[in-house]
Design a protein around this motif. Structure first.
Motif, PDB file in Angstrom:
ATOM      1  N   PRO A 124       0.807  -1.358   0.049  1.00  0.00           N
ATOM      2  CA  PRO A 124       0.154   0.021  -0.054  1.00  0.00           C
ATOM      3  C   PRO A 124       0.795   1.217  -0.109  1.00  0.00           C
ATOM      4  O   PRO A 124       0.552   2.139  -0.724  1.00  0.00           O
ATOM      5  CB  PRO A 124      -0.831  -0.143   1.311  1.00  0.00           C
ATOM      6  CG  PRO A 124      -1.015  -1.562   1.454  1.00  0.00           C
ATOM      7  CD  PRO A 124       0.292  -2.168   0.829  1.00  0.00           C
ATOM      8  N   ILE A 125       1.938   1.117   0.743  1.00  0.00           N
ATOM      9  CA  ILE A 125       2.893   2.457   0.821  1.00  0.00           C
ATOM     10  C   ILE A 125       3.424   2.973  -0.376  1.00  0.00           C
ATOM     11  O   ILE A 125       3.552   3.964  -0.902  1.00  0.00           O
ATOM     12  CB  ILE A 125       3.942   2.379   2.040  1.00  0.00           C
ATOM     13  CG1 ILE A 125       4.519   3.548   2.335  1.00  0.00           C
ATOM     14  CG2 ILE A 125       4.931   1.327   1.748  1.00  0.00           C
ATOM     15  CD1 ILE A 125       3.743   4.748   2.914  1.00  0.00           C
ATOM     16  N   GLU A 126       3.798   1.868  -1.320  1.00  0.00           N
ATOM     17  CA  GLU A 126       4.380   2.182  -2.626  1.00  0.00           C
ATOM     18  C   GLU A 126       3.341   2.644  -3.556  1.00  0.00           C
ATOM     19  O   GLU A 126       3.648   3.363  -4.264  1.00  0.00           O
ATOM     20  CB  GLU A 126       5.037   0.495  -2.871  1.00  0.00           C
ATOM     21  CG  GLU A 126       6.105   0.197  -2.207  1.00  0.00           C
ATOM     22  CD  GLU A 126       7.218   1.282  -2.367  1.00  0.00           C
ATOM     23  OE1 GLU A 126       7.552   1.803  -3.329  1.00  0.00           O
ATOM     24  OE2 GLU A 126       7.950   1.287  -1.283  1.00  0.00           O
ATOM     25  N   VAL A 127       2.086   1.976  -3.536  1.00  0.00           N
ATOM     26  CA  VAL A 127       0.985   2.614  -4.496  1.00  0.00           C
ATOM     27  C   VAL A 127       0.666   3.946  -3.844  1.00  0.00           C
ATOM     28  O   VAL A 127       0.460   4.686  -4.934  1.00  0.00           O
ATOM     29  CB  VAL A 127      -0.203   1.425  -4.243  1.00  0.00           C
ATOM     30  CG1 VAL A 127      -1.039   2.137  -5.028  1.00  0.00           C
ATOM     31  CG2 VAL A 127      -0.061   0.173  -4.709  1.00  0.00           C
ATOM     32  N   LEU A 128       0.686   4.244  -2.732  1.00  0.00           N
ATOM     33  CA  LEU A 128       0.524   5.596  -2.367  1.00  0.00           C
ATOM     34  C   LEU A 128       1.408   6.756  -2.951  1.00  0.00           C
ATOM     35  O   LEU A 128       1.169   7.680  -3.200  1.00  0.00           O
ATOM     36  CB  LEU A 128       0.399   5.753  -0.706  1.00  0.00           C
ATOM     37  CG  LEU A 128       0.040   7.101  -0.049  1.00  0.00           C
ATOM     38  CD1 LEU A 128      -1.286   7.590  -0.596  1.00  0.00           C
ATOM     39  CD2 LEU A 128       0.023   7.075   1.327  1.00  0.00           C
ATOM     40  N   LYS A 129       2.680   6.139  -2.722  1.00  0.00           N
ATOM     41  CA  LYS A 129       3.956   6.801  -3.228  1.00  0.00           C
ATOM     42  C   LYS A 129       3.836   7.144  -4.774  1.00  0.00           C
ATOM     43  O   LYS A 129       3.854   8.352  -5.216  1.00  0.00           O
ATOM     44  CB  LYS A 129       5.099   6.418  -3.088  1.00  0.00           C
ATOM     45  CG  LYS A 129       6.366   7.108  -3.434  1.00  0.00           C
ATOM     46  CD  LYS A 129       7.591   6.327  -2.938  1.00  0.00           C
ATOM     47  CE  LYS A 129       8.979   7.274  -3.710  1.00  0.00           C
ATOM     48  NZ  LYS A 129       8.776   7.042  -4.944  1.00  0.00           N
ATOM     49  N   ASP A 130       3.251   6.183  -5.377  1.00  0.00           N
ATOM     50  CA  ASP A 130       3.163   6.328  -6.864  1.00  0.00           C
ATOM     51  C   ASP A 130       1.944   7.033  -7.305  1.00  0.00           C
ATOM     52  O   ASP A 130       2.076   7.803  -8.135  1.00  0.00           O
ATOM     53  CB  ASP A 130       3.080   4.932  -7.297  1.00  0.00           C
ATOM     54  CG  ASP A 130       3.800   4.547  -8.746  1.00  0.00           C
ATOM     55  OD1 ASP A 130       4.960   5.162  -9.042  1.00  0.00           O
ATOM     56  OD2 ASP A 130       3.237   3.732  -9.752  1.00  0.00           O
TER      57      ASP A 130
END
Length: 243
Positions: free
Chosen positions: A32-38
């Motif tokens: 989730p954190i990577e998706v939020l960053k993207d």
């Protein structure tokens, strides 16, 4: 947003985090954190805004054309039974054809760039037409009796009676139709491989096996649908409260 909605979203994120940790493969389930960053990075790119504008333009074009034509034909069909009976086979055919068939056939006929709005029109038209016609069929008998006593011209009746009568149906149907048209148009953009649009970005993410970016653009779609629903809800609430 209600507190219950926030709790549900939190549960979904927790389950998502658990699954991504279990699988531990960002191609299958990104964190989730990577998706939020993207997702946050999208706002810094010009392609983000051009894609949204292109897709919304295509949806709006198909939505407006289907709305106007369906409204005109439904009013005529309600007024003239001969026209209604003649048009009924087309109505049945239009609502019976699967959405994917519309998409494939129109893509073959028109190519990618011109097809999205046409596909949106073909899918939304039966929804508008059927709902408008049903609402007019449910017209209270008192109004029909008044119409017989004080006959008016077709255009005058449409202006003073039919449109006000249809307004709640217009708002509720438009809310549902725009959301559906948006999703279908994105699907058509993916299959048609348009040069600019949200569907184009989803297609590129899939080609690159960039699931993180795919999830980020999916969040964009969800948020846009939420905003669209919210806007229509404001109009519907104002209508209910006499605004």
């Amino acid at each position: 947003m209600k507190k219950e909605h926030g709790f549900t979203i939190l549960v979904i994120i927790v389950i998502w985090q658990f699954l991504s940790m279990t699988v531990n493969n960002d191609i299958l389930i990104p964190f989730p954190i990577e998706v939020l960053k993207d997702f946050s990075d999208l706002f810094t790119k010009n392609v983000f805004y051009s894609s949204i504008i292109a897709t919304i333009y295509r949806v709006l074009l198909g939505f407006l054309i289907s709305f106007v034509i369906a409204l005109i034909l439904a009013i005529i069909a309600n007024r003239y039974k001969l026209f209604r009976n003649c048009f009924e086979p087309i109505q049945i055919l239009a609502k019976s054809i699967p959405n994917i068939s519309y998409i494939i056939i129109v893509l073959v006929w028109l190519g990618s760039e011109k097809s999205v709005s046409v596909i949106c029109f073909l899918i939304l038209f039966p929804i508008f037409y059927n709902n408008f016609l049903f609402a007019m069929d449910e017209e209270p008998q008192e109004l029909k009796d008044v119409e017989k006593i004080y006959p008016e011209s077709f255009l005058e009746l449409t202006r003073v009676k039919t449109i006000p009568l249809l307004l709640p149906t217009i708002l509720s149907t438009s809310k549902m139709a725009f959301g559906l048209g948006f999703k279908v148009s994105v699907m058509a953009e993916i299959l048609g491989q348009v040069q600019v649009g949200i569907g184009r970005q989803l297609y590129i993410a899939r080609q690159n096996l960039d699931t993180t970016n795919l999830f980020a653009w999916t969040i964009v779609i969800i948020l846009l649908c939420f905003i669209i629903d919210w806007v229509f809800d404001q109009f519907i609430n104002r209508k209910k409260h006499g605004g």
